[in-house]
Design an enzyme around this catalytic site. Structure first.
Site, PDB file in Angstrom:
ATOM      1  N   GLY A   1       0.809  -1.209   0.000  1.00  0.00           N
ATOM      2  CA  GLY A   1       0.000   0.000   0.000  1.00  0.00           C
ATOM      3  C   GLY A   1       0.844   1.262   0.000  1.00  0.00           C
ATOM      4  O   GLY A   1       2.034   1.249   0.329  1.00  0.00           O
ATOM      5  N   ASN A   2       0.208   2.362  -0.373  1.00  0.00           N
ATOM      6  CA  ASN A   2       0.852   3.664  -0.418  1.00  0.00           C
ATOM      7  C   ASN A   2      -0.211   4.735  -0.353  1.00  0.00           C
ATOM      8  O   ASN A   2      -1.360   4.518  -0.765  1.00  0.00           O
ATOM      9  CB  ASN A   2       1.710   3.809  -1.680  1.00  0.00           C
ATOM     10  CG  ASN A   2       1.140   3.051  -2.861  1.00  0.00           C
ATOM     11  OD1 ASN A   2       0.205   3.506  -3.504  1.00  0.00           O
ATOM     12  ND2 ASN A   2       1.661   1.850  -3.111  1.00  0.00           N
TER      13      ASN A   2
ATOM     14  N   GLY B   1       9.015   1.190   0.244  1.00  0.00           N
ATOM     15  CA  GLY B   1       9.387   0.321   1.351  1.00  0.00           C
ATOM     16  C   GLY B   1       9.004   0.813   2.727  1.00  0.00           C
ATOM     17  O   GLY B   1       9.392   0.207   3.732  1.00  0.00           O
TER      18      GLY B   1
ATOM     19  N   GLU C   1       4.203   2.875  -7.012  1.00  0.00           N
ATOM     20  CA  GLU C   1       2.874   3.171  -7.551  1.00  0.00           C
ATOM     21  C   GLU C   1       2.684   4.665  -7.822  1.00  0.00           C
ATOM     22  O   GLU C   1       1.569   5.109  -8.110  1.00  0.00           O
ATOM     23  CB  GLU C   1       1.787   2.694  -6.574  1.00  0.00           C
ATOM     24  CG  GLU C   1       1.819   1.214  -6.258  1.00  0.00           C
ATOM     25  CD  GLU C   1       1.338   0.327  -7.389  1.00  0.00           C
ATOM     26  OE1 GLU C   1       1.328   0.794  -8.546  1.00  0.00           O
ATOM     27  OE2 GLU C   1       0.963  -0.818  -7.118  1.00  0.00           O
TER      28      GLU C   1
ATOM     29  N   HIS D   1      -4.062   3.732  -1.353  1.00  0.00           N
ATOM     30  CA  HIS D   1      -4.024   2.421  -2.014  1.00  0.00           C
ATOM     31  C   HIS D   1      -3.618   1.374  -0.986  1.00  0.00           C
ATOM     32  O   HIS D   1      -2.591   1.513  -0.318  1.00  0.00           O
ATOM     33  CB  HIS D   1      -3.027   2.405  -3.167  1.00  0.00           C
ATOM     34  CG  HIS D   1      -2.627   1.027  -3.595  1.00  0.00           C
ATOM     35  ND1 HIS D   1      -3.554   0.006  -3.792  1.00  0.00           N
ATOM     36  CD2 HIS D   1      -1.410   0.478  -3.838  1.00  0.00           C
ATOM     37  CE1 HIS D   1      -2.914  -1.095  -4.138  1.00  0.00           C
ATOM     38  NE2 HIS D   1      -1.607  -0.840  -4.169  1.00  0.00           N
TER      39      HIS D   1
ATOM     40  N   HIS E   1      -5.460  -7.699  -6.758  1.00  0.00           N
ATOM     41  CA  HIS E   1      -4.432  -6.799  -6.239  1.00  0.00           C
ATOM     42  C   HIS E   1      -4.927  -6.047  -5.002  1.00  0.00           C
ATOM     43  O   HIS E   1      -4.388  -6.212  -3.919  1.00  0.00           O
ATOM     44  CB  HIS E   1      -4.024  -5.820  -7.357  1.00  0.00           C
ATOM     45  CG  HIS E   1      -2.936  -4.873  -6.992  1.00  0.00           C
ATOM     46  ND1 HIS E   1      -2.272  -4.122  -7.937  1.00  0.00           N
ATOM     47  CD2 HIS E   1      -2.396  -4.517  -5.798  1.00  0.00           C
ATOM     48  CE1 HIS E   1      -1.357  -3.368  -7.338  1.00  0.00           C
ATOM     49  NE2 HIS E   1      -1.426  -3.582  -6.049  1.00  0.00           N
TER      50      HIS E   1
END
Length: 219
Positions: free
Chosen positions: A25-26, A42, A72, A91, A154
């Protein structure tokens, strides 16, 4: 509260409420008409600090600073370029939402107040490798049509006009997916809200200003 601190708080909330896990996720936020901040590659969302964000120009995609931005980033840039109303993007791969992303089960919005409001517009894209330009292009193409985009096999990306509203949109989605699955498991027949009632709620109830996708939001 700064955009960075809002995202730090959101990262902790997502992890503590099982809306994200591990380093998957981000999250990002628009900090100007042509700038965004996004989590660095990371990073662990439960322990985000001020130094864990990368600033990026939206139009050219140019990165500022020495940290490597999330893989992403192209997906986030595509959404911000398409949707001038998007101020925050989340996300992640919550368990129940991802389960639905790995199936053909429909996600219902006709269940309760929050689903009527937050799940009104959902789009789907096929599986593409995380961080690929193909995924970024597919999400960018759907961004004008929805506030939630399910990425097959995903996870999901949601966006809204504030970090708190994006968080609520994601949480409502996960709640709905869990409810639908639990109902199937237990043999409970869900009673859906009629379309006429939904239209009345969205247009006349004054719950919140409707956020239906409209051409007025497009750049």
């Amino acid at each position: 509260m700064s955009e960075k601190q809002q995202l730090i708080n959101t990262g902790r909330y997502l992890m503590s409420n099982q809306l994200a896990w591990g380093t998957s996720g981000n999250i990002s936020a628009r900090i100007g008409s042509n700038q965004m901040i996004i989590t660095a590659s990371g990073t662990y969302m439960a322990n985000l600090g001020e130094e864990d964000f990368v600033e990026c120009q939206i139009d050219k995609g140019e990165i500022e600073g020495k940290r490597k931005a999330s893989k992403e980033t192209p997906m986030h840039l595509g959404i911000y370029r398409q949707r001038k109303d998007a101020q925050a993007i989340l996300h992640s791969s919550p368990f129940y939402t991802t389960l639905f992303a790995c199936s053909n089960e429909p996600i219902l919005s006709e269940l309760f107040v929050e689903t009527m409001y937050y799940l009104e517009d959902i789009a789907y894209v096929d599986y593409y490798h995380p961080g690929s330009q193909e995924l970024a292009d597919a999400v960018t193409e759907q961004a004008p049509h929805a506030n939630i985009i399910i990425m097959r096999n995903h996870g999901v990306v949601v966006f809204d006009d504030s970090v708190s509203e994006a968080q609520m949109r994601l949480e409502t989605l996960e709640m709905a997916c869990r409810m639908i699955l639990k109902a199937k498991e237990s043999g409970v027949q869900l009673q859906l809200i009629p379309e006429k009632t939904i239209k009345s709620f969205l247009e006349d109830s004054f719950y919140k200003p409707r956020k239906k996708v409209s051409s007025k939001f497009l750049i």
